[in-house]
Design an enzyme around this catalytic site. Structure first.
Site, mmCIF file in Angstrom:
data_model
loop_
_atom_site.group_PDB
_atom_site.id
_atom_site.type_symbol
_atom_site.label_atom_id
_atom_site.label_comp_id
_atom_site.label_asym_id
_atom_site.label_seq_id
_atom_site.Cartn_x
_atom_site.Cartn_y
_atom_site.Cartn_z
ATOM 1 N N LYS A 1 6.411 1.220 -2.630
ATOM 2 C CA LYS A 1 5.543 0.288 -1.901
ATOM 3 C C LYS A 1 5.735 0.396 -0.391
ATOM 4 O O LYS A 1 4.780 0.245 0.374
ATOM 5 C CB LYS A 1 5.768 -1.144 -2.402
ATOM 6 C CG LYS A 1 5.304 -1.371 -3.839
ATOM 7 C CD LYS A 1 3.804 -1.138 -3.981
ATOM 8 C CE LYS A 1 3.290 -1.478 -5.372
ATOM 9 N NZ LYS A 1 1.826 -1.302 -5.488
ATOM 10 N N VAL B 1 -4.885 7.809 -11.564
ATOM 11 C CA VAL B 1 -4.911 7.855 -10.096
ATOM 12 C C VAL B 1 -4.006 8.944 -9.514
ATOM 13 O O VAL B 1 -4.178 9.339 -8.368
ATOM 14 C CB VAL B 1 -4.521 6.499 -9.465
ATOM 15 C CG1 VAL B 1 -5.580 5.444 -9.740
ATOM 16 C CG2 VAL B 1 -3.138 6.037 -9.914
ATOM 17 N N TYR C 1 10.410 1.042 -7.151
ATOM 18 C CA TYR C 1 9.228 0.239 -6.802
ATOM 19 C C TYR C 1 9.205 -0.088 -5.310
ATOM 20 O O TYR C 1 8.177 0.060 -4.633
ATOM 21 C CB TYR C 1 9.229 -1.037 -7.647
ATOM 22 C CG TYR C 1 7.980 -1.870 -7.539
ATOM 23 C CD1 TYR C 1 6.800 -1.483 -8.176
ATOM 24 C CD2 TYR C 1 7.969 -3.050 -6.798
ATOM 25 C CE1 TYR C 1 5.656 -2.252 -8.079
ATOM 26 C CE2 TYR C 1 6.827 -3.819 -6.698
ATOM 27 C CZ TYR C 1 5.668 -3.420 -7.343
ATOM 28 O OH TYR C 1 4.520 -4.185 -7.242
HETATM 29 N N1 LIG Z 1 1.952 -8.862 -10.362
HETATM 30 C C1 LIG Z 1 2.726 -8.925 -9.299
HETATM 31 O O1 LIG Z 1 3.609 -9.795 -9.180
HETATM 32 C C2 LIG Z 1 2.552 -7.934 -8.161
HETATM 33 C C3 LIG Z 1 3.199 -8.218 -6.946
HETATM 34 C C4 LIG Z 1 3.054 -7.326 -5.886
HETATM 35 C C5 LIG Z 1 2.250 -6.206 -6.027
HETATM 36 N N2 LIG Z 1 1.652 -5.965 -7.217
HETATM 37 C C6 LIG Z 1 0.839 -4.750 -7.302
HETATM 38 O O2 LIG Z 1 -0.493 -5.108 -7.632
HETATM 39 C C7 LIG Z 1 -1.115 -4.017 -8.321
HETATM 40 C C8 LIG Z 1 -1.744 -4.536 -9.605
HETATM 41 O O3 LIG Z 1 -0.691 -5.035 -10.430
HETATM 42 P P1 LIG Z 1 -0.943 -6.084 -11.606
HETATM 43 O O4 LIG Z 1 0.112 -7.105 -11.484
HETATM 44 O O5 LIG Z 1 -2.369 -6.478 -11.660
HETATM 45 O O6 LIG Z 1 -0.549 -5.147 -12.847
HETATM 46 P P2 LIG Z 1 -1.223 -4.961 -14.287
HETATM 47 O O7 LIG Z 1 -0.186 -4.275 -15.096
HETATM 48 O O8 LIG Z 1 -1.781 -6.253 -14.785
HETATM 49 O O9 LIG Z 1 -2.443 -3.975 -13.982
HETATM 50 C C9 LIG Z 1 -2.233 -2.662 -13.560
HETATM 51 C C10 LIG Z 1 -3.415 -1.812 -14.011
HETATM 52 O O10 LIG Z 1 -3.231 -0.493 -13.466
HETATM 53 C C11 LIG Z 1 -3.577 0.442 -14.488
HETATM 54 N N3 LIG Z 1 -2.876 1.706 -14.246
HETATM 55 C C12 LIG Z 1 -1.538 1.946 -14.312
HETATM 56 N N4 LIG Z 1 -1.281 3.231 -14.059
HETATM 57 C C13 LIG Z 1 -2.483 3.826 -13.815
HETATM 58 C C14 LIG Z 1 -2.878 5.155 -13.492
HETATM 59 N N5 LIG Z 1 -1.959 6.140 -13.389
HETATM 60 N N6 LIG Z 1 -4.188 5.408 -13.290
HETATM 61 C C15 LIG Z 1 -5.111 4.434 -13.405
HETATM 62 N N7 LIG Z 1 -4.799 3.152 -13.730
HETATM 63 C C16 LIG Z 1 -3.507 2.859 -13.929
HETATM 64 C C17 LIG Z 1 -3.106 -0.208 -15.786
HETATM 65 O O11 LIG Z 1 -3.748 0.376 -16.930
HETATM 66 C C18 LIG Z 1 -3.506 -1.664 -15.537
HETATM 67 O O12 LIG Z 1 -4.823 -1.933 -15.967
HETATM 68 C C19 LIG Z 1 -0.013 -2.972 -8.535
HETATM 69 O O13 LIG Z 1 -0.115 -1.978 -7.530
HETATM 70 C C20 LIG Z 1 1.263 -3.767 -8.379
HETATM 71 O O14 LIG Z 1 2.341 -2.967 -7.969
HETATM 72 C C21 LIG Z 1 1.765 -6.797 -8.288
#
Ligand SMILES: NC(=O)c1ccc[n+]([C@@H]2O[C@H](COP(=O)([O-])OP(=O)(O)OC[C@H]3O[C@@H](n4cnc5c(N)ncnc54)[C@H](O)[C@@H]3O)[C@@H](O)[C@H]2O)c1
Length: 267
Positions: free
Chosen positions: A161, A65, A157
């Protein structure tokens, strides 16, 4: 949870971070509501696994991305598959945990590259396509409660965000004349691989659950439901906003590092 509506019938969607956790659940939910979905991840096997698990015409797309050429090609692939791009969801993200004084520049840059620059690069490529094709469209970015709520050990982070929220608000202003809405979902702690280590640690888990009025982490499907709403015409008059889906956690104080000891935070 299976959606009962067909409010996204005939829409074409591109979801980043589709190979895991929240992005994967979003792909499933959008598809359940009738959309055709391009499942983008930099992990080719994970993107393929999500698309195959969903079926119903879902296609995998492999891209980073934060790479402009990758994202231009990714949008072209989605349009080649479905004809246009009605819905873009930017969920790719990475976490890192270190106190400010200990954060290596490489760590800062890695988190900013994926979480913030990635949303810039992705939404630019998506918006250019949406403007060119005409008609209404929507971009939904996945922010975090950490856009507003500082957390010790999370400088990169939290900064990334917060940037995602403001970037989305600027984009909402600029793209409104084109009929394109831009909104965000701000998840609280969500049960995905990103926070698996934290949730497996009883001390850290209790510190977080103590902070969540609804007393459980979000399921990825909770976040996906909010995204589906924002992507649909039910949210036709919503732009520039962040919908927090956090069990009420952002009303409380984010758990301190001391409360999370002896373990280090994992997200
Ligand atoms: N899990 C939580 O508690 C939480 C809370 C708040 C926000 N988020 C946000 O939600 C979103 C999803 O997180 P998640 O918990 O599902 O994480 P996850 O690690 O399960 O999934 C993240 C996915 O993004 C992909 N990815 C990472 N870098 C990439 C890149 N440069 N290009 C393309 N793909 C890429 C990874 O391969 C993975 O499949 C993120 O933006 C995270 O910051 C998560």
């Amino acid at each position: 949870m299976t959606a009962q509506t067909t409010r996204l019938q005939g829409r074409s969607a591109l979801v980043t971070g589709a190979g895991s956790g929240i992005g994967r659940a979003i792909c499933g939910r959008l598809c359940d509501e009738g959309a055709r979905v391009a499942c983008l991840d930099r992990d080719a096997a994970a993107a393929k696994a999500t698309a195959e698990a969903i079926g119903r015409g879902a296609v995998p797309v492999v891209a980073d991305v934060a790479n402009t050429a990758d994202m231009r090609r990714a949008v072209e692939e989605a349009v080649a598959a479905f004809g246009r791009l009605d819905i873009a969801v930017n969920a790719a993200g990475v976490g890192a945990s270190a106190r400010l004084v200990d954060t290596a520049l490489e760590t800062w840059q890695r988190v900013l590259d994926v979480c913030l620059t990635g949303v810039f690069v992705s939404s630019q490529a998506q918006a250019r396509q949406m403007i060119a094709q005409g008609g209404t469209a929507v971009i939904v970015n996945i922010a975090s409660t950490n856009a507003q709520q500082p957390g010790e050990g999370l400088a990169a982070y939290c900064a990334a965000k917060a940037g995602v929220e403001m970037l989305g608000r600027v984009a909402a202003l600029e793209l409104a004349p084109h009929g394109i809405r831009v909104a965000a979902v701000g998840p609280g702690l969500t049960d995905t691989p990103m926070v698996a280590r934290l949730l497996a640690d009883p001390v850290a888990r209790d510190a977080f659950l103590d902070n969540i009025p609804l007393k459980r982490p979000a399921r990825p499907e909770d976040i996906a439901a909010a995204v589906a709403y924002l992507a649909s015409d039910d949210a036709a008059y919503v732009t520039g906003q962040t919908l927090y889906v956090d069990g009420g956690a952002s009303m409380q104080r984010y758990p301190s590092l001391a409360a999370r000891k002896p373990s280090a935070p994992a997200a």
